[in-house]
Write an enzyme that holds these catalytic residues in place. Structure first.
Site, short mmCIF file in Angstrom:
data_model
loop_
_atom_site.label_atom_id
_atom_site.label_comp_id
_atom_site.label_asym_id
_atom_site.label_seq_id
_atom_site.Cartn_x
_atom_site.Cartn_y
_atom_site.Cartn_z
N SER A 131 -5.98 -6.06 -1.53
CA SER A 131 -5.27 -6.47 -2.74
C SER A 131 -5.88 -7.71 -3.35
O SER A 131 -6.34 -8.62 -2.63
CB SER A 131 -3.81 -6.77 -2.39
OG SER A 131 -3.16 -7.36 -3.48
N TYR A 155 2.38 -11.79 2.60
CA TYR A 155 1.78 -10.49 2.29
C TYR A 155 0.26 -10.65 2.13
O TYR A 155 -0.52 -9.90 2.73
CB TYR A 155 2.41 -9.93 1.01
CG TYR A 155 1.69 -8.74 0.43
CD1 TYR A 155 1.57 -7.55 1.14
CD2 TYR A 155 1.11 -8.80 -0.84
CE1 TYR A 155 0.89 -6.46 0.61
CE2 TYR A 155 0.44 -7.72 -1.38
CZ TYR A 155 0.33 -6.55 -0.66
OH TYR A 155 -0.35 -5.48 -1.18
N LYS A 159 -3.11 -9.10 4.33
CA LYS A 159 -4.26 -8.35 3.79
C LYS A 159 -5.57 -9.05 4.17
O LYS A 159 -6.56 -8.40 4.55
CB LYS A 159 -4.14 -8.23 2.26
CG LYS A 159 -3.03 -7.29 1.80
CD LYS A 159 -3.32 -5.84 2.18
CE LYS A 159 -2.21 -4.91 1.76
NZ LYS A 159 -2.34 -3.55 2.31
#
Ligand code: NAD
Ligand code: UDP
Length: 345
Positions: A131, A155, A159
């Site tokens: 991402s 988050y 990643k």
């Protein structure tokens, strides 16, 4: 083009379902592993309907969790898997702040389990859903893949951790072919309106919020910030049509399957930024519906502008986006209008 047996984790989700459709249409055979934590089997039933009975015969669904080696073994046993496309994971920024351990468990420990199963089943070709969130507050726009990795929420940290794990694995032995694809802002839907994005609860993201206002599920949109250093003061993002994104996965798989050992890290975006106010205007135009909105304070953790430099993906994959904002709005609206309550409609 060669066709392959593929394992698609999280294939019932928003990006996964559109990618499954594109991969089936390209002739690949798929085993989808999904625990339906954030999706429903209905999305894959509709994918099967869209591709027709012949192609649908090449789609198998295994209900299971990427953190469970028995479930992974079942999925690998369902087909002689040559490559994995790994979508499964959790993706809500706010939730990741409230429940970091769950995010580290599903996104990082889940990916570790998947990699262990790949080794056990002699499969070393992987496309991973990364991402643009891992760029945090970008220092330069458009953003190149060499920009610093500085996530600003759990988050994003998960990643970045998986990308790091993939680098370590690729360096540990010969044979790995890996692509980490850093998505910018995926929106829209298949042009049929049969599959699309179906967020549970109140959408965090701009685009599904707008479509739900248009269809009457929400009253007004809040525009987070009118004082950003951007041309109209609202935040700028690089929106990418989910069908372009799905085709990016097909291109990445082809390059990996036809090539030697490699570790690719690529931005998948359009290279064009659009402000929140531009998206609202385009959506009003596409839908013929007014989107009532108020400009309110900035949202914590937002950047003014994130736009991809997609030239490396163009060079290495021969892929670039072909669909613009008007098509994203048209197709997103077709989906929302036909399915006002998503797959529960
Ligand atoms: P999604 O939630 O629609 O799809 C994720 C799928 O994974 C769902 O079907 C869910 O049920 C499944 N899943 C979750 N946990 C699982 C587990 N433990 N075992 C098996 N299946 C599990 O999300 P999406 O938008 O399609 O995103 C797919 C991937 O792309 C995610 O990894 C996400 O982080 C990444 N990504 C998404 C965006 C975006 O804006 N949508 C942007 C960048 C990256
Ligand atoms: N945004 C907004 N209202 C919303 C949701 C988002 O104004 O209800 C803005 C947000 O501030 C950002 C853009 O829309 O400028 C895209 O936000 P989204 O959450 O969709 O993606 P991300 O911030 O992860 O890039």
């Amino acid at each position: 083009m060669s066709v392959a047996h593929l394992l698609i984790t999280g294939g019932a989700g928003f990006i996964g379902s559109h990618t499954c459709l594109v991969l089936l249409e390209a002739g690949h055979s798929l085993v989808v592993l999904d625990n339906f934590a954030n999706s429903s089997p209905e999305s894959l039933r509709r994918v099967a309907e869209l591709v027709g009975a012949n192609a649908a015969a090449r789609l198998q669904v295994v209900e299971g969790d990427i953190r469970c080696s028995t479930d992974l073994d079942r999925a690998f046993a369902a087909g002689s898997i040559e490559a994995v496309v790994h979508f499964a994971g959790l993706k809500a920024v706010g939730e990741s702040v409230a429940e970091p351990l769950r995010y580290w468990d599903v996104n990082v420990a889940g990916s570790r389990c998947l990699l262990a199963a790949m080794v056990a089943h002699h499969c070393r070709t992987l496309v991973f859903s990364s991402s643009a969130t891992l760029y945090g507050y970008p220092e330069q726009v458009p953003i190149q893949e060499t920009a610093p990795i500085q996530p600003i929420n759990p988050y994003g940290h998960t990643k970045a951790a998986v990308e790091r794990m993939l680098q370590d694995v690729a360096a540990s032995e010969a044979g790995w072919r890996i692509a980490s694809l850093r998505y910018f802002n995926p929106v829209g839907a298949h042009p049929s309106g049969h599959i699309g994005e179906d967020p549970s609860g109140i959408p965090n993201n701009l685009f599904p919020f707008i479509t739900q206002v248009a269809v009457g599920r929400r009253e007004r949109l809040q525009v987070f910030g009118g004082d950003w250093p951007t041309p109209d003061g609202s935040g700028v993002r690089d929106y990418i049509h989910v069908m372009d994104l799905a085709e990016g996965h097909l291109a990445a798989l082809q390059v990996l399957l036809n090539g030697g050992d490699q570790l690719l890290t690529l931005n998948l975006g359009s290279g064009r930024g659009h402000s929140v106010l531009e998206v609202i205007a385009a959506f009003q135009e596409a839908s013929g519906r007014a989107i009532p909105h108020d400009v309110v304070a900035r949202r914590a953790g937002d950047a003014a502008e994130t736009v991809a430099d997609p030239s490396l993906a163009a060079e290495l994959l021969g892929w670039r986006t072909t669909r613009g904002l008007a098509e994203m709005c048209r197709d997103g609206w077709a989906w929302q209008q036909a399915n006002p309550n998503g797959y529960a409609s």
